[in-house]
Scaffold this motif. Sequence first.
Motif, PDB file in Angstrom:
ATOM      1  N   VAL A  87       0.846  -1.204   0.000  1.00  0.00           N
ATOM      2  CA  VAL A  87       0.000   0.000   0.000  1.00  0.00           C
ATOM      3  C   VAL A  87       0.879   1.250   0.000  1.00  0.00           C
ATOM      4  CG1 VAL A  87      -1.649   1.347   1.395  1.00  0.00           C
ATOM      5  CG2 VAL A  87      -1.995  -1.110   1.069  1.00  0.00           C
ATOM      6  N   ALA A  88       2.042   1.164   0.634  1.00  0.00           N
ATOM      7  CA  ALA A  88       2.909   2.341   0.765  1.00  0.00           C
ATOM      8  C   ALA A  88       4.369   1.920   0.594  1.00  0.00           C
ATOM      9  CB  ALA A  88       2.692   3.004   2.120  1.00  0.00           C
ATOM     10  N   VAL A  89       4.872   2.015  -0.621  1.00  0.00           N
ATOM     11  CA  VAL A  89       6.255   1.636  -0.925  1.00  0.00           C
ATOM     12  C   VAL A  89       7.011   2.882  -1.379  1.00  0.00           C
ATOM     13  CG1 VAL A  89       7.741   0.273  -2.458  1.00  0.00           C
ATOM     14  CG2 VAL A  89       5.600  -0.700  -1.603  1.00  0.00           C
ATOM     15  N   HIS A  90       8.122   3.167  -0.730  1.00  0.00           N
ATOM     16  CA  HIS A  90       8.977   4.259  -1.195  1.00  0.00           C
ATOM     17  C   HIS A  90       9.575   3.847  -2.535  1.00  0.00           C
ATOM     18  CE1 HIS A  90      12.365   6.958  -1.562  1.00  0.00           C
ATOM     19  NE2 HIS A  90      11.752   7.749  -0.686  1.00  0.00           N
ATOM     20  N   PRO A  91       9.666   4.769  -3.496  1.00  0.00           N
ATOM     21  CA  PRO A  91      10.158   4.416  -4.833  1.00  0.00           C
ATOM     22  C   PRO A  91      11.520   3.725  -4.851  1.00  0.00           C
ATOM     23  CG  PRO A  91       9.199   6.605  -4.878  1.00  0.00           C
ATOM     24  CD  PRO A  91       9.217   6.169  -3.430  1.00  0.00           C
ATOM     25  N   VAL A  92      12.369   3.992  -3.884  1.00  0.00           N
ATOM     26  CA  VAL A  92      13.678   3.347  -3.863  1.00  0.00           C
ATOM     27  C   VAL A  92      13.546   1.830  -3.707  1.00  0.00           C
ATOM     28  CG1 VAL A  92      14.169   3.514  -1.380  1.00  0.00           C
ATOM     29  CG2 VAL A  92      16.042   3.654  -3.022  1.00  0.00           C
ATOM     30  N   TYR A  93      12.401   1.368  -3.186  1.00  0.00           N
ATOM     31  CA  TYR A  93      12.175  -0.055  -2.962  1.00  0.00           C
ATOM     32  C   TYR A  93      11.264  -0.703  -4.014  1.00  0.00           C
ATOM     33  CZ  TYR A  93      14.156   0.809   1.659  1.00  0.00           C
ATOM     34  OH  TYR A  93      14.976   1.147   2.691  1.00  0.00           O
ATOM     35  N   SER A 137      -1.833  -7.004   9.428  1.00  0.00           N
ATOM     36  CA  SER A 137      -1.225  -6.461   8.219  1.00  0.00           C
ATOM     37  C   SER A 137       0.028  -5.673   8.567  1.00  0.00           C
ATOM     38  CB  SER A 137      -2.226  -5.556   7.493  1.00  0.00           C
ATOM     39  OG  SER A 137      -1.798  -5.282   6.174  1.00  0.00           O
ATOM     40  N   PHE A 138       0.731  -5.241   7.541  1.00  0.00           N
ATOM     41  CA  PHE A 138       1.814  -4.265   7.655  1.00  0.00           C
ATOM     42  C   PHE A 138       1.292  -2.921   7.159  1.00  0.00           C
ATOM     43  CE2 PHE A 138       5.394  -7.586   6.887  1.00  0.00           C
ATOM     44  CZ  PHE A 138       5.506  -7.835   8.236  1.00  0.00           C
ATOM     45  N   SER A 139       1.941  -1.847   7.573  1.00  0.00           N
ATOM     46  CA  SER A 139       1.520  -0.500   7.172  1.00  0.00           C
ATOM     47  C   SER A 139       2.162  -0.038   5.880  1.00  0.00           C
ATOM     48  CB  SER A 139       1.884   0.511   8.261  1.00  0.00           C
ATOM     49  OG  SER A 139       3.298   0.633   8.396  1.00  0.00           O
ATOM     50  N   GLY A 140       3.294  -0.616   5.508  1.00  0.00           N
ATOM     51  CA  GLY A 140       4.068  -0.079   4.411  1.00  0.00           C
ATOM     52  C   GLY A 140       5.066   0.931   4.939  1.00  0.00           C
ATOM     53  N   ALA A 141       5.925   1.425   4.047  1.00  0.00           N
ATOM     54  CA  ALA A 141       7.013   2.284   4.509  1.00  0.00           C
ATOM     55  C   ALA A 141       7.395   3.324   3.461  1.00  0.00           C
ATOM     56  CB  ALA A 141       8.228   1.435   4.875  1.00  0.00           C
ATOM     57  N   LEU A 142       6.825   4.480   3.582  1.00  0.00           N
ATOM     58  CA  LEU A 142       7.219   5.596   2.717  1.00  0.00           C
ATOM     59  C   LEU A 142       8.434   6.319   3.286  1.00  0.00           C
ATOM     60  CD1 LEU A 142       3.638   7.011   2.055  1.00  0.00           C
ATOM     61  CD2 LEU A 142       5.054   5.678   0.462  1.00  0.00           C
ATOM     62  N   LEU A 143       8.604   6.280   4.608  1.00  0.00           N
ATOM     63  CA  LEU A 143       9.640   7.063   5.278  1.00  0.00           C
ATOM     64  C   LEU A 143      10.862   6.271   5.691  1.00  0.00           C
ATOM     65  CD1 LEU A 143       7.298   9.181   7.560  1.00  0.00           C
ATOM     66  CD2 LEU A 143       8.597   9.983   5.585  1.00  0.00           C
ATOM     67  N   TRP A 144      10.815   4.949   5.526  1.00  0.00           N
ATOM     68  CA  TRP A 144      11.898   4.139   6.074  1.00  0.00           C
ATOM     69  C   TRP A 144      13.289   4.535   5.564  1.00  0.00           C
ATOM     70  CZ3 TRP A 144      12.032   1.996  10.434  1.00  0.00           C
ATOM     71  CH2 TRP A 144      13.076   1.140  10.757  1.00  0.00           C
ATOM     72  N   PRO A 145      13.451   4.966   4.297  1.00  0.00           N
ATOM     73  CA  PRO A 145      14.793   5.360   3.850  1.00  0.00           C
ATOM     74  C   PRO A 145      15.347   6.554   4.631  1.00  0.00           C
ATOM     75  CG  PRO A 145      13.350   5.049   1.971  1.00  0.00           C
ATOM     76  CD  PRO A 145      12.496   4.977   3.196  1.00  0.00           C
ATOM     77  N   PHE A 146      14.492   7.255   5.367  1.00  0.00           N
ATOM     78  CA  PHE A 146      14.922   8.456   6.085  1.00  0.00           C
ATOM     79  C   PHE A 146      15.081   8.213   7.583  1.00  0.00           C
ATOM     80  CE2 PHE A 146      12.269   9.658   2.449  1.00  0.00           C
ATOM     81  CZ  PHE A 146      13.257  10.230   1.663  1.00  0.00           C
ATOM     82  N   MET A 147      15.078   6.952   7.991  1.00  0.00           N
ATOM     83  CA  MET A 147      15.172   6.654   9.419  1.00  0.00           C
ATOM     84  C   MET A 147      16.465   7.220  10.008  1.00  0.00           C
ATOM     85  SD  MET A 147      14.299   3.896  11.869  1.00  0.00           S
ATOM     86  CE  MET A 147      15.249   3.426  13.299  1.00  0.00           C
ATOM     87  N   TYR A 148      17.572   6.979   9.343  1.00  0.00           N
ATOM     88  CA  TYR A 148      18.837   7.502   9.860  1.00  0.00           C
ATOM     89  C   TYR A 148      18.849   9.021   9.660  1.00  0.00           C
ATOM     90  CZ  TYR A 148      23.755   7.751  11.021  1.00  0.00           C
ATOM     91  OH  TYR A 148      24.937   8.045  11.643  1.00  0.00           O
TER      92      TYR A 148
END
Length: 198
Positions: A87-93, A137-148
Amino acid sequence: MKTMKGPAIFLAQFMGDEPPFNSLDAICAYMAGLGYKGVQIPTWESRLIDLQQAAESQTYCDELKGRIAEHGLEITELSTHLQGQLVAVHPVYDKLFDGFAPEAVHNNPKARTEWAVQQLKWSAKASRNLGLDAHVSFSGALLWPFMYPWPQRPAGLVEMGFEELAKRWKPILDAFDEQGVDVCYELHPGEDLHDGDS
């Protein structure tokens, strides 16, 4: 007041091509033999459930529950972990997550998201048809690349990410609400709803 019934087991990590892990009846017999009382069904596993049919046919759901009950088990929840992630995938993934969707929507993030949303909406109806009041379910990750936190995120990026996550999930949550089914998110690293403290 609800009481614990368990133990139950999530079947996704056990499905395979060899018996007893390759069919609904075989895996249910195996898990019942180990003492399990319930099974959580991964909705992307067509050997266990036809999700669209479960959403559209009470008869199918009654028969599915009956087959599982023949082994002394019951369905605890349906799972859309993979579809929820889509449902929510960052384009890098995009390339990495295409493998969780049908080939017809590969290399097309918009179509992949639409497919995932439909899967969740069918899961809401299927859960109701199966008499279930919770769904995982999982929520998806739009922000995960920005965790660090380096390089520093621009002001408002996290808020914008959560606004987009809410926009995507609100119609899905409404569909589950209409069916009287609660969505329970599995939270861990790689999911935007993971808070870091837990």
